[in-house]
Write a protein that holds these residues in place. Sequence first.
Motif, PDB file in Angstrom:
ATOM      1  N   GLN A 147       0.840  -1.202   0.000  1.00 58.98           N
ATOM      2  CA  GLN A 147       0.000   0.000   0.000  1.00 58.98           C
ATOM      3  C   GLN A 147       0.876   1.254   0.000  1.00 58.98           C
ATOM      4  N   ILE A 148       0.282   2.384  -0.452  1.00 56.42           N
ATOM      5  CA  ILE A 148       0.958   3.672  -0.406  1.00 56.42           C
ATOM      6  C   ILE A 148       0.058   4.660   0.322  1.00 56.42           C
ATOM      7  N   LEU A 215       8.492   5.594  -2.368  1.00 62.88           N
ATOM      8  CA  LEU A 215       7.201   5.105  -2.843  1.00 62.88           C
ATOM      9  C   LEU A 215       7.105   3.589  -2.761  1.00 62.88           C
ATOM     10  N   ARG A 216       8.227   2.919  -2.983  1.00 59.66           N
ATOM     11  CA  ARG A 216       8.224   1.457  -3.009  1.00 59.66           C
ATOM     12  C   ARG A 216       8.180   0.831  -1.618  1.00 59.66           C
ATOM     13  N   CYS A 220       4.730   8.271   0.488  1.00 63.47           N
ATOM     14  CA  CYS A 220       4.694   9.378  -0.459  1.00 63.47           C
ATOM     15  C   CYS A 220       4.690  10.676   0.347  1.00 63.47           C
ATOM     16  N   THR A 233      -1.512  11.129  -9.036  1.00 62.29           N
ATOM     17  CA  THR A 233      -1.785  10.345  -7.833  1.00 62.29           C
ATOM     18  C   THR A 233      -0.480   9.718  -7.367  1.00 62.29           C
ATOM     19  N   PRO A 234      -0.410   9.257  -6.112  1.00 55.76           N
ATOM     20  CA  PRO A 234       0.797   8.551  -5.679  1.00 55.76           C
ATOM     21  C   PRO A 234       1.118   7.351  -6.576  1.00 55.76           C
ATOM     22  N   GLN A 235       0.091   6.659  -7.052  1.00 59.41           N
ATOM     23  CA  GLN A 235       0.309   5.485  -7.924  1.00 59.41           C
ATOM     24  C   GLN A 235       0.961   5.894  -9.247  1.00 59.41           C
ATOM     25  N   ASP A 236       0.630   7.091  -9.744  1.00 55.36           N
ATOM     26  CA  ASP A 236       1.274   7.587 -10.967  1.00 55.36           C
ATOM     27  C   ASP A 236       2.784   7.718 -10.782  1.00 55.36           C
ATOM     28  N   LEU A 238       4.687   5.918  -9.101  1.00 57.09           N
ATOM     29  CA  LEU A 238       5.346   4.609  -9.079  1.00 57.09           C
ATOM     30  C   LEU A 238       5.859   4.198 -10.451  1.00 57.09           C
TER      31      LEU A 238
END
Length: 350
Positions: A147-148, A215-216, A220, A233-236, A238
């Motif tokens: 999760q982030i 991030l990994r 974030c 987004t935080p996922q972007d 990554l």
Amino acid sequence: MLNPTRAFLLGPLLKGVSRSFYLTLRVLPAGMRDPIGLAYLLARAADTIADTSLIPPEQRLALLLSLRAQVNGAADEGAFLQRMAVEVAGQQTHSDEKVLLESLGPALAVLAQLGESDRAAVREIVTTLTQGMEYDLRTFPDERSGQIVALQELADLDRYTYLVAGCVGEFWTKMTYAHMPGTLKGEPRIMLARGVRFGKALQMTNVLRDCGKDLRIGRCYLPVTLLERFGLTPQDLLVPANSLRAQPLLFELVRLSLDHFREAVEYTLAIPAFSVRLRLACLWPVMIGLETLLLLVHNDDWLDPGKVSKIQRNKVYQVMGYSLPAVASNTLVRNWAAGLIRRIEARLQA
């Protein structure tokens, strides 16, 4: 004469766990070395506890709080040291960090031997730094969860950079006033504020440089409100291929960092030219930080954890070499820093 235990802690052990900081410590005036070196060792031990991912976060948090209590004079030192040996030291793959954790008893003894004002200052800075680590452990998920979690507001990032670095600039300033009275030019209120921003400048550089790696492990530090402004987004973040898409976000935070660095330069220039050691101890991190930002703004893969913007050792030695003839000249120092800032800003405007 330094006793053997203190000499080991503030010599070989400190050098083993932080070569770069050890170089800075060596040029500090004698009276400042012990409290600052000891504070670094205790904070590094706390950081090792907080970062030992083989231990569940809640257990790390309990150990971190126990260390803070010991630094502040708790009575159950024997039980604490036994827990550290059993639960943390054996998990370390780096021998220097293992030795550091096994040396906490002697380090706490040296803390007790400091003068009252130095002991209080070390306790205060270690308490604040561990609050930053506690914030990490309470805010972010287990590194192995997949999760982030992101900070929410820019104010959260500002508060975080104070807890983990701005407070160090504050501590450094207090140590300078205590051990070198009359050295710093300017009002104490202004110099303390500049010291805070000095620390924030360095931590902002770390946050931006290490974004891909953080991030990994689910962290974030770039706040949601800022991400949303740039359609991210935080996922972007990554995805390394999104580095160019996210560059406007990077540049916005670099501008904020440069404002902090300008205050760090003024802080350095408030140290008289004859205080060469103290000036060098401030000048090196400023210039190395600016060189890192210069690499970062030219790194089109800045989100790729395999392409971190880290200056090479020979560049560090180059900075140190140039600093020797420059350090006593306000003009040379100011021009050196201004030149790096202009090069960074030119990239921001390209």
